[in-house]
Design a protein around this motif. Structure first.
Motif, PDB file in Angstrom:
ATOM      1  N   LYS A  29       0.827  -0.767   0.200  1.00 29.37           N
ATOM      2  CA  LYS A  29       0.020   0.215   0.181  1.00 29.37           C
ATOM      3  C   LYS A  29       0.984   0.707  -0.044  1.00 29.37           C
ATOM      4  CE  LYS A  29      -3.904  -2.410   2.425  1.00 29.37           C
ATOM      5  NZ  LYS A  29      -4.604  -2.329   3.574  1.00 29.37           N
ATOM      6  N   ILE A  30       0.234   2.921  -0.681  1.00 30.54           N
ATOM      7  CA  ILE A  30       0.970   3.294  -0.677  1.00 30.54           C
ATOM      8  C   ILE A  30       0.317   4.415  -0.016  1.00 30.54           C
ATOM      9  CG2 ILE A  30       1.803   5.488  -2.111  1.00 30.54           C
ATOM     10  CD1 ILE A  30       3.715   2.822  -2.268  1.00 30.54           C
ATOM     11  N   ILE A  31       0.078   5.500   0.890  1.00 31.90           N
ATOM     12  CA  ILE A  31      -0.430   6.362   1.774  1.00 31.90           C
ATOM     13  C   ILE A  31      -0.848   8.102   0.979  1.00 31.90           C
ATOM     14  CG2 ILE A  31      -0.881   8.318   3.350  1.00 31.90           C
ATOM     15  CD1 ILE A  31       1.309   6.630   4.893  1.00 31.90           C
ATOM     16  N   LEU A 103      10.392  -1.448  -7.823  1.00 36.45           N
ATOM     17  CA  LEU A 103       9.480  -0.640  -6.795  1.00 36.45           C
ATOM     18  C   LEU A 103       9.031   0.932  -7.216  1.00 36.45           C
ATOM     19  CD1 LEU A 103      12.507  -0.915  -4.443  1.00 36.45           C
ATOM     20  CD2 LEU A 103      10.444  -1.486  -4.355  1.00 36.45           C
ATOM     21  N   GLY A 104       9.205   0.696  -9.042  1.00 34.28           N
ATOM     22  CA  GLY A 104       9.135   2.151  -9.706  1.00 34.28           C
ATOM     23  C   GLY A 104       7.508   2.786  -9.552  1.00 34.28           C
ATOM     24  N   GLU A 110       4.079   7.808  -4.149  1.00 35.49           N
ATOM     25  CA  GLU A 110       4.190   8.211  -3.523  1.00 35.49           C
ATOM     26  C   GLU A 110       4.348   9.793  -3.685  1.00 35.49           C
ATOM     27  OE1 GLU A 110       7.260   6.681  -1.834  1.00 35.49           O
ATOM     28  OE2 GLU A 110       6.122   5.417  -0.569  1.00 35.49           O
ATOM     29  N   GLN A 111       5.365  10.135  -5.125  1.00 35.11           N
ATOM     30  CA  GLN A 111       5.454  10.723  -5.208  1.00 35.11           C
ATOM     31  C   GLN A 111       4.219  12.154  -5.853  1.00 35.11           C
ATOM     32  OE1 GLN A 111       9.039  12.711  -4.796  1.00 35.11           O
ATOM     33  NE2 GLN A 111       6.764  14.224  -5.602  1.00 35.11           N
ATOM     34  N   ALA A 112       2.808  11.278  -6.817  1.00 32.09           N
ATOM     35  CA  ALA A 112       2.091  12.266  -7.004  1.00 32.09           C
ATOM     36  C   ALA A 112       1.390  12.515  -6.422  1.00 32.09           C
ATOM     37  CB  ALA A 112       2.174  11.053  -8.215  1.00 32.09           C
ATOM     38  N   VAL A 113       0.981  12.091  -5.330  1.00 33.04           N
ATOM     39  CA  VAL A 113       0.118  12.505  -3.907  1.00 33.04           C
ATOM     40  C   VAL A 113       1.796  13.457  -3.778  1.00 33.04           C
ATOM     41  CG1 VAL A 113      -0.244  11.884  -1.302  1.00 33.04           C
ATOM     42  CG2 VAL A 113      -0.535   9.806  -3.402  1.00 33.04           C
ATOM     43  N   VAL A 120      -5.071   9.013  -7.025  1.00 31.27           N
ATOM     44  CA  VAL A 120      -3.966   7.853  -7.501  1.00 31.27           C
ATOM     45  C   VAL A 120      -3.990   6.508  -7.700  1.00 31.27           C
ATOM     46  CG1 VAL A 120      -1.396   7.662  -7.466  1.00 31.27           C
ATOM     47  CG2 VAL A 120      -2.362  10.044  -7.479  1.00 31.27           C
ATOM     48  N   PHE A 121      -4.072   5.675  -8.295  1.00 30.64           N
ATOM     49  CA  PHE A 121      -4.149   4.582  -7.726  1.00 30.64           C
ATOM     50  C   PHE A 121      -2.753   3.907  -8.277  1.00 30.64           C
ATOM     51  CE2 PHE A 121      -8.071   5.485  -9.652  1.00 30.64           C
ATOM     52  CZ  PHE A 121      -9.046   5.191  -8.281  1.00 30.64           C
TER      53      PHE A 121
END
Length: 135
Positions: A29-31, A103-104, A110-113, A120-121
């Motif tokens: 997951k990415i916050i 990991l890309g 993460e950066q887009a968020v 973001v999906f």
């Protein structure tokens, strides 16, 4: 005493190797983003959502999801300005790379968020799972 040190050394090596492997697995997951499966990725692609392939150019050229945009996360091209040409900050965008050992897409998500994208999906399973599903 010698056996004790051998045991400690073995334990150290095993823990170090385990930690190295853990670093090569993409987070689940990415916050600030929603992790999607290959099935959901197919549904979103069929509905026209923009997919961003963040792998290198050579990987992209070898194959990618139909209609995907290329924006390598490891290049200077990966910027908020270039991402905004693909999707507005209030529009959906999906990032993917080669799969859970890449990991890309996690880095790009993460950066887009952080840049302020709201929908973001994170397609963690990535291109390898897409190929395996034979879409």
């Amino acid at each position: 005493m010698k056996n004790y040190f051998l045991l400690l050394f073995t334990l150290f090596v095993l823990l170090t190797v385990q930690n190295l492997r853990a670093d090569k697995i993409a987070p689940e997951k990415i916050i600030g983003a929603r992790t999607i499966s290959t099935g959901t990725a197919k549904l979103l692609l069929d509905r026209g959502y923009p997919f961003v392939d963040v792998r290198g150019k050579s990987d992209f050229d070898k194959g990618h999801l139909p209609g995907a945009y290329h924006l390598s996360v490891k290049s200077d091209d990966f910027s908020a300005k270039n991402l905004s040409k693909i999707a507005a900050k209030d529009a959906a965008v999906i990032f993917y790379c080669n799969g859970i050992t890449c990991l890309g897409s996690a880095m790009a998500t993460e950066q887009a968020v952080l840049w302020g994208w709201e929908k973001v999906f994170y397609y963690r399973e990535g291109y390898k799972a897409w190929q395996a599903a034979e879409y």
